[in-house]
Write a protein that holds these residues in place. Structure first.
Motif, short mmCIF file in Angstrom:
data_model
loop_
_atom_site.label_atom_id
_atom_site.label_comp_id
_atom_site.label_asym_id
_atom_site.label_seq_id
_atom_site.Cartn_x
_atom_site.Cartn_y
_atom_site.Cartn_z
N UNK B 252 -17.52 93.29 27.60
CA UNK B 252 -16.11 93.37 27.97
C UNK B 252 -15.28 94.03 26.87
N UNK B 253 -15.73 93.92 25.65
CA UNK B 253 -14.99 94.49 24.53
C UNK B 253 -14.95 96.02 24.54
N UNK B 254 -15.77 96.63 25.37
CA UNK B 254 -15.75 98.09 25.46
C UNK B 254 -14.40 98.59 25.94
N UNK B 255 -13.67 97.70 26.59
CA UNK B 255 -12.35 98.11 27.11
C UNK B 255 -11.25 97.90 26.08
N UNK B 256 -11.58 97.35 24.94
CA UNK B 256 -10.55 96.98 23.98
C UNK B 256 -10.64 97.84 22.72
N UNK B 257 -9.50 98.06 22.11
CA UNK B 257 -9.48 98.73 20.81
C UNK B 257 -9.59 97.67 19.71
N UNK B 258 -9.82 98.14 18.52
CA UNK B 258 -9.92 97.21 17.39
C UNK B 258 -8.68 96.34 17.26
N UNK B 259 -7.51 96.94 17.49
CA UNK B 259 -6.27 96.18 17.33
C UNK B 259 -6.16 95.08 18.39
N UNK B 260 -6.88 95.22 19.47
CA UNK B 260 -6.86 94.19 20.51
C UNK B 260 -7.97 93.16 20.31
N UNK B 261 -9.08 93.60 19.73
CA UNK B 261 -10.24 92.72 19.65
C UNK B 261 -10.29 91.91 18.35
N UNK B 262 -9.62 92.41 17.32
CA UNK B 262 -9.60 91.63 16.08
C UNK B 262 -8.97 90.25 16.30
N UNK B 263 -9.51 89.28 15.61
CA UNK B 263 -8.95 87.92 15.64
C UNK B 263 -8.19 87.68 14.35
N UNK B 264 -6.88 87.67 14.44
CA UNK B 264 -6.13 87.51 13.19
C UNK B 264 -6.10 86.05 12.78
N UNK B 265 -6.14 85.84 11.49
CA UNK B 265 -6.13 84.48 10.92
C UNK B 265 -4.71 83.94 10.83
N UNK B 266 -4.58 82.63 10.87
CA UNK B 266 -3.31 82.00 10.54
C UNK B 266 -3.61 80.60 10.00
N UNK B 267 -2.64 80.07 9.36
CA UNK B 267 -2.79 78.73 8.78
C UNK B 267 -2.32 77.70 9.79
N UNK B 268 -3.26 76.98 10.38
CA UNK B 268 -2.92 75.97 11.38
C UNK B 268 -2.89 74.61 10.70
#
Lengths: 358, 358, 358, 358
Positions: B252-268
């Motif tokens: 499914x990731x073939x449809x996504x760009x890096x900016x869409x597929x990256x998982x950004x970190x946050x402090x939860x």
């Protein structure tokens, strides 16, 4: 134990992106094989950064230097050590990354696992490590060539641009005629344009590779946990950015019933063959003499030349924007890496199969 | 060496479909774990033939008998031997198969590789071997439970009938409420109907499983050849009839760009997490503390209750039609097998990770 | 991972002295070998307790039961599972040992390592585990026989009674003519008398075994860490009560200079041979075609039928006196075990050597 | 697969005597260990040729160069590559050996096994390979030091000159005060004189080393095939010229009965200890917290500076006389090698033991 690959033919790899170099030791390589060093170098050249407008501008000659195991041009059966010295690393490009975790990179997981991280160019997690695989694979190819086994991979999809046909529909000799390494020149042009466009946006894009192994003898593969396709799949999934593996009909087979997907046998002038090859050349985990083919999915590279949110090593929310020289699409340079991993698996399993009968 | 699975936690499997039984030895299992034998049996019951109208009618109690390594209800650190005796094999059903190679089965490749073949029920190539995996996986689950790790798989597609949502869209507690093992009761009904229809036609059909691992600690996985997803992929592809593996976004990731597929970190609230989980819980080959999820594609079972062309062992073209009791779709019974393989990989990698730091 | 032995040919062992039985799985055994089950049983009979007045009175038939991997009398290449059921265990003899650590036994070290201990008959640490080795070795011998390789061990010393000659001085066909398994009938008698005397005193005594391998092809052994004698030595030292290993001249070579110990080559009618064989048939870690010979030292068995000081599991000083049925000297029954380990090493290395050249 | 040593901590070695250099890769080394490179070099200096009048005159600086796996002075958990470049090889010394098989060397067996031979300086079979072991061992010692484990070896016999006492009778701090590496200065002098005399005659002589491991935690060792002394024995026997291994009482125990050799336990102020240590610190294959000690026998070096008979590669009888620079006795330089092998085994088993309990 996890920087080694293979059972009998075994590559042990070392090195970091911005360290002294990338190298390895190849053990279990048969003795008496002529080592064509220029062929090994030509394989590295296919993986080399800066080879075309589509790839990172990092300029590395990536010259392989053999350290042992070769005498008068032939393998001696002793382990073959080698190194490719790093030359053009720009560690300063990574100075701003020292204190942050890049999204979808290994920075965070490495830090938790090891308690220490070489942040320069991704350190050990960099795809520059695949140099060692290409060297190992090139040697394996030299041995496989003597057995009449040929391995070719090509880019079969970039983003939404996809080769619709099976590998039999293309002239695989065209693969190396374009920078994308796609046997369909028109699609190759489209793919190249897409990569350039995405690159211009500071973004990245994924795709798929198809790999074909011709001339594989019948009988390679171990039937339970060491099925040939399991070994190939595990090998491919170990390549940086790989997200999926399918062989034979793979996902496409979901549309077929058993009566459509089975490959019936027939006697082709004394040789038992199958009319179709939905099985991808492997049955019960063992090669059946037909072509082996599989596909590997690569995600878009995680390094973006645009601002992204993240946290720093103190856990504080921040943003980062990569500097430096990066690929926008891993596919063109992944072709020799996939071939190399396939070659190492096939040679390893060829050697293993020699022990089946006394 | 290929009937063993795992590095530290290691299952060695033996047995044939119509031999004395299926068994194995589990080595490297931590000492001091309470062995709930009824839980192990309940896992085998989920794999057992004849458990529902959707599966083969072969009636086997498949009772596990432990032979060693357990003392006063606890593992001792010694190897755990076990066996499940075969009882209901009908070898006569296979008498007519003695002289022919069943299409897309291992009959032909085994014969070439080994020079000898136990034709009864597929011998060693039978999926009945997976009994040993379910036992190994059940023990692994007992250890993982102490670590708060939970593994669940479900049928997510049969032929063209597919769950469109991600695993987070379903109540996984519903999986075991139907024979298909699908958390969407309506889709489960459709899938069951399709399987029955296909079975009635003497044909077979494939599908996909989704597997989710929750509670996996950060840091499991070895970064180069032993990436966690490579180990999971290799494990899944070793299951009979598996044709593809994808994790995280996968294809499914073939449809996504890096900016869409990256998982950004946050402090939860003090814990570093990612907003999204396109990575499938693994980054740089190492678990990052998010849910791990992946899919496995299974082809239609090769044994058809209809006439097919083939050749016999003398290479002469002929036809065959299977007799006996066979599944029309492997998915419902594959659920516990996929979970078992996942459990063994995770426990093995958990133990390996203990050695990263002194 | 440590209940497995061998690289390609691999025995995985399980079972405890007073559990259900002792068994194992033999993986990597070549296909197509005729399995003479009565030969395997005869090897077990040589190891069996109660076989003569010199051994423990524990009466066990020790009948091997094969569970898989054999079809119509031949090995199929699938793993060979087997079990020998325990029948005559007297666990009550060990009830008084539950709370104490027997001197020079594994009771204490197991308890610290595993946090749990099966005290009955020594549990996993019992030499009864060697049953699995004898079965594995018997199968290996069947394969080696086809290659013309013959392995014979004999008792060469008991306490101070020692065969002064080298193996070439004796008729090895006499080994099995006496209970001690010594090719010198007069010395055998002396040894037997000594064992009986020591036994009568409730004490135990050690000794040495000599093992000879004839017909080993040139080229077995891997030159660095896997030297053939290193593999043999590691194998022998893994046998319960083994304390030392020497091959070729071993300790005796301390008296010789290089000019005396070197084996010079000569052309023996077209075959390159050595006049002497101080090297013990192995040069540079690789077999050279001459006889391989080595010696193994076994200590006196730790179980004494006399009172000894020790501590209990609470760390309190106490005494104990073993009950039950025990050997006073391990040598006679160790002969088939040493042969079995040697056979497994040689077959494993034979298979490995097949991969040296393509 | 045989140029690797160890299970978790694993050294993979490469290089030939007269090739580019000797190097290796250390995998599985714990992260976060401070790497004192000068200590590593000092260990190599103890092995270095030309260090004293007793050793070969080959002058090699043998400087180690690390290639990866170290960042800011600490191990990162990534594989540690290293190389020691060859500098002072005199291949011409071996030109006359190209066509002949040196007696008791690996020339003949290598040729048969591999079909090809690097004759220069013995190629891969040269003891120069042990450089890689010393580097691996030095790193292992750095980790063991943090655990309070100390390893010391010394020359205990040269020819007929022998230390009669046990290791406890000597001040081990005196080992490095003389060229022979013997803790008894008077005996050291005798040994040195003997070596010089033998050297003057163009002959060679063997001897024994004793090695002592102090501070080893209780619980190291795997109970069946991976007994701690079996691992140590296999490791020692893999060193060039090693002919025998004994631990604890070893051969000497043949003179003792069980009642004399057993080590009875007692409570030493809360710690369970043994009054005696005939067991050599290992019971049931597992360390018991007492000192571990063992002896290794080395044969006289096969290279003699006198004429010997042999055959040439055409099988014709001939004579040869070595030229070049050779040791007359391997013992003094074997001390750091034995320590290195022991250190690698102990660290490997320490890491393995971490997985025994969850």
């Amino acid at each position: 134990m996890f920087n080694s690959f293979g059972n009998i033919f075994r590559l042990t790899s070392f090195g970091e992106s911005h360290g002294r170099g990338i190298g390895g030791v190849i053990d279990g390589f048969p003795s008496g094989i002529a080592i064509d060093e220029s062929f090994v170098q030509s394989e590295l050249d296919r993986r080399r950064p800066g080879q075309s407008i589509l790839t990172t501008a990092r300029k590395e000659p990536d010259k392989v230097e053999f350290l042992s195991g070769i005498f008068e041009g032939k393998s001696t059966g002793a382990p073959i050590g080698f190194i490719v010295w790093n030359q053009n690393q720009h560690s300063s490009d990574y100075e701003n990354l020292k204190g942050v975790y890049r999204p979808s990179h290994a920075d965070y997981t490495y830090t938790v696992k090891y308690g220490i991280r070489d942040h320069r160019g991704g350190g050990r997690s960099s795809a520059r490590e695949t140099i060692s695989r290409v060297v190992g694979g090139a040697l394996a190819k030299l041995a496989l060539r003597q057995l009449g086994i040929d391995i070719k991979a090509y880019t079969s999809q970039v983003g939404g641009i996809k080769l619709e046909g099976n590998y039999t529909d293309y002239d695989l000799d065209l693969i190396e005629t374009n920078d994308v390494r796609c046997p369909d020149p028109l699609k190759a042009k489209e793919m190249a344009d897409l990569i350039k466009q995405v690159k211009g946006e500071g973004d990245t894009i994924g795709g798929t590779l198809t790999c074909v192994i011709k001339g594989c003898p019948i009988g390679l593969g171990q039937p339970v946990f060491g099925k040939l396709h399991a070994a190939l799949g595990g090998a491919m999934l170990s390549i940086n950015a790989a997200k999926a593996f399918e062989y034979g009909e793979g996902f496409h087979g979901l549309k077929m019933r058993g009566s459509e997907q089975n490959d019936v046998f027939y006697n082709n002038h004394g040789r038992i063959e199958t009319h179709t090859n939905h099985s991808g050349g492997i049955q019960g985990g063992i090669s059946n003499g037909e072509d082996i083919y599989f596909r590997v999915v690569f995600k878009p590279i995680a390094t973006l030349l645009m601002e992204q949110e993240t946290v720093n090593i103190d856990g504080v929310d921040t943003t980062l924007k990569a500097r430096g020289r990066h690929d926008a699409c891993v596919l063109p340079r992944a072709v020799p890496i996939v071939e190399a991993m396939a070659a190492m698996v096939i040679l390893d399993y060829y050697l293993l199969d020699k022990m089946t009968q006394l």
